[in-house]
Design an enzyme around this catalytic site. Structure first.
Site, PDB file in Angstrom:
ATOM      1  N   CYS A 196      39.497  42.304  48.637  1.00 50.90           N
ATOM      2  CA  CYS A 196      39.627  40.967  48.057  1.00 50.90           C
ATOM      3  C   CYS A 196      38.291  40.269  47.831  1.00 50.90           C
ATOM      4  O   CYS A 196      38.245  39.178  47.268  1.00 50.90           O
ATOM      5  CB  CYS A 196      40.520  40.113  48.940  1.00 50.90           C
ATOM      6  N   LYS A 253      43.958  29.704  44.660  1.00 48.73           N
ATOM      7  CA  LYS A 253      45.135  30.550  44.851  1.00 48.73           C
ATOM      8  C   LYS A 253      46.417  29.737  44.977  1.00 48.73           C
ATOM      9  O   LYS A 253      47.511  30.292  44.874  1.00 48.73           O
ATOM     10  CB  LYS A 253      44.946  31.435  46.085  1.00 48.73           C
ATOM     11  N   HIS A 310      47.007  35.349  44.668  1.00 43.09           N
ATOM     12  CA  HIS A 310      45.864  36.161  45.076  1.00 43.09           C
ATOM     13  C   HIS A 310      45.697  37.329  44.107  1.00 43.09           C
ATOM     14  O   HIS A 310      46.517  38.247  44.078  1.00 43.09           O
ATOM     15  CB  HIS A 310      46.088  36.672  46.497  1.00 43.09           C
ATOM     16  N   GLU A 363      39.040  30.995  58.431  1.00 43.48           N
ATOM     17  CA  GLU A 363      38.077  30.501  57.455  1.00 43.48           C
ATOM     18  C   GLU A 363      37.698  29.056  57.774  1.00 43.48           C
ATOM     19  O   GLU A 363      36.542  28.657  57.623  1.00 43.48           O
ATOM     20  CB  GLU A 363      38.628  30.604  56.027  1.00 43.48           C
ATOM     21  N   PHE A 399      39.867  42.738  53.165  1.00 47.79           N
ATOM     22  CA  PHE A 399      40.278  43.689  54.192  1.00 47.79           C
ATOM     23  C   PHE A 399      39.112  44.629  54.495  1.00 47.79           C
ATOM     24  O   PHE A 399      38.391  45.059  53.599  1.00 47.79           O
ATOM     25  CB  PHE A 399      41.462  44.521  53.709  1.00 47.79           C
ATOM     26  N   HIS A 402      38.394  31.031  50.177  1.00 49.70           N
ATOM     27  CA  HIS A 402      39.217  32.221  49.935  1.00 49.70           C
ATOM     28  C   HIS A 402      40.684  31.786  49.990  1.00 49.70           C
ATOM     29  O   HIS A 402      41.470  32.182  49.141  1.00 49.70           O
ATOM     30  CB  HIS A 402      38.900  33.295  50.970  1.00 49.70           C
TER      31      HIS A 402
END
Length: 410
Positions: A162, A333, A338, A312, A396, A301
């Site tokens: 991502c 998002k 996403h 985050e 990830f 994010h």
């Protein structure tokens, strides 16, 4: 160190198939969430996704070329075409070996894998398509963009889950900074809304199973239950400042800094203290010569998963201390879902437009933040000067990437 500016942008997204349409939808707070149409979801817990609507590849390429590309490549070529046209770059006047490409995809074509594995098991190995591998592999987005526009400089496929889009633009930025290229076409692309894609992320319990389009992708909200799969592409043209000025190009913004770290912690979960993401943010600021207290805005994010939004937030607090409470933080998002490998690139475009227009969009759907989530997550939009924008992407595997954008200056 050479200065790098943004001179062109292109977008294919769940809420618009051009930069202008996408940005207008952002300002209007449109959401791209709806029932999945690509396959029958009867046996799936997850029913919603953020699909690209009304995309016809033959508007961007001929039918034969389109057949030799999977969806993620079609998105990339379409967005790159808009970005190139927007930039006004004329390749016949350029040294093609000084114009490069950094377009990444997180997973390549899951559809090709599904399709060809079905042929293998049903009809045997001789029936697997001869183009299976070049259709599937993730570097083909960069390959097809380079071929389509005659880009003979360095060609990269960054695949950091991502964080792919942000890393791709960041590595393109570095390539120009250090003199390896004068122009880079950069960004990310993804098209993974298919049975194995939805099933796989659902098995991880990463996806929201809400069936309410208004309440499925709700970053930072106490009712958040996961992210919504999106798709599309974001491509930008980055250019050395002198080169851009020499040809009279319009300049949208300047790329100032780039920071990367690894959590070295877990294959899916971010580090709980946010230390890796915090270091990436501070590295981007240091790289750009901007003091932490000078920053006013972060494009997070912000996936809408429990762990991401919590950790985050901790990262922002760790990086900025008391100043964290003065930052505006939003999540794109909340409207587009996403986009995996394309997420950071589309969010980069969002940041450029926000800096350019002095407008910060609302985190749509956010009603009540969770207990530890006590920062300003933009529960409303703001019309105010945005001198700098910091965009975060966390992938990830522990990949953390941050990129800093500023107003265009002579």
């Amino acid at each position: 160190m050479r200065r790098v500016v943004v001179t062109g942008m292109g977008a294919i997204t769940p809420i618009g198939n051009s930069t202008e349409e996408f940005w207008n939808s952002i300002k209007q707070e449109k959401i791209g969430f709806a029932p999945i149409t690509r396959f029958d979801t009867t046996d799936y817990k997850v029913k919603l996704a953020a699909e690209v609507k009304g995309f016809d590849p033959e508007k961007y390429m001929d039918k034969k070329t389109a057949r030799r590309m999977e969806l993620f490549c079609q998105f990339a070529v379409a967005a790159a075409g808009e970005a190139m046209a927007d930039s006004g770059l004329q390749m016949e006047k350029e040294d093609p070996y000084r114009v490069g490409c950094a377009v990444g995809s997180g997973v390549g074509s899951l559809q090709a894998m599904e399709r060809e594995y079905g042929r293998l098991t049903e009809k045997g190995p001789s029936r697997v398509g001869p183009l299976f591998v070049p259709l599937m592999i993730s570097n083909m987005a960069a390959g097809n963009v380079s071929i389509r526009f005659g880009l003979k400089g360095k060609s990269l496929n960054v695949a950091t889950a991502c964080a792919t889009g942000t890393n791709s633009i960041g590595e393109a930025f570095r390539s120009i900074q250090y003199g390896e290229a004068d122009v880079m076409v950069a960004g990310g692309t993804e098209g993974a809304i298919c049975p194995i894609g939805i099933a796989g992320f659902s098995a991880l319990t990463a996806l929201s199973d809400s069936q309410d389009p208004e309440r499925c992708s709700i970053p930072f909200d106490k009712e958040r239950s996961g992210f919504v799969m999106g798709e599309g592409a974001g491509i930008v043209v980055l250019e050395e400042l002198g080169h851009a000025m020499g040809r009279g190009a319009k300049i949208y913004a300047e790329v100032l800094g780039y920071g990367c770290t690894s959590d070295a912690y877990h294959i899916t979960s971010p580090a709980e203290d946010g230390a890796g993401a915090a270091r990436a943010m501070l590295a981007a600021l240091e790289d750009g010569g901007v003091k932490p207290e000078e920053l006013t805005y972060i494009n997070a994010h912000g996936t809408g998963t429990h762990h991401n939004d919590l950790f985050e937030t901790r990262a922002v607090k760790l990086a900025f201390g008391r100043h964290a409470g003065e930052l505006r933080i939003n999540s794109t998002k909340s409207m587009v879902g996403h986009l995996l490998g394309a997420a950071g690139a589309v969010e980069f475009i969002t940041c450029v437009k926000e800096v350019q227009e002095g407008f910060l969009h609302r985190t749509v759907g956010l009603r009540e933040p969770d207990e530890e989530l006590d920062l300003d997550y933009c529960r409303q939009s703001y019309a105010e000067e945005v001198p700098y924008a910091l965009s975060n992407s966390l992938g990830f595997g522990g990949h953390n990437a941050s990129i800093l954008i500023g107003k265009a200056k002579a």
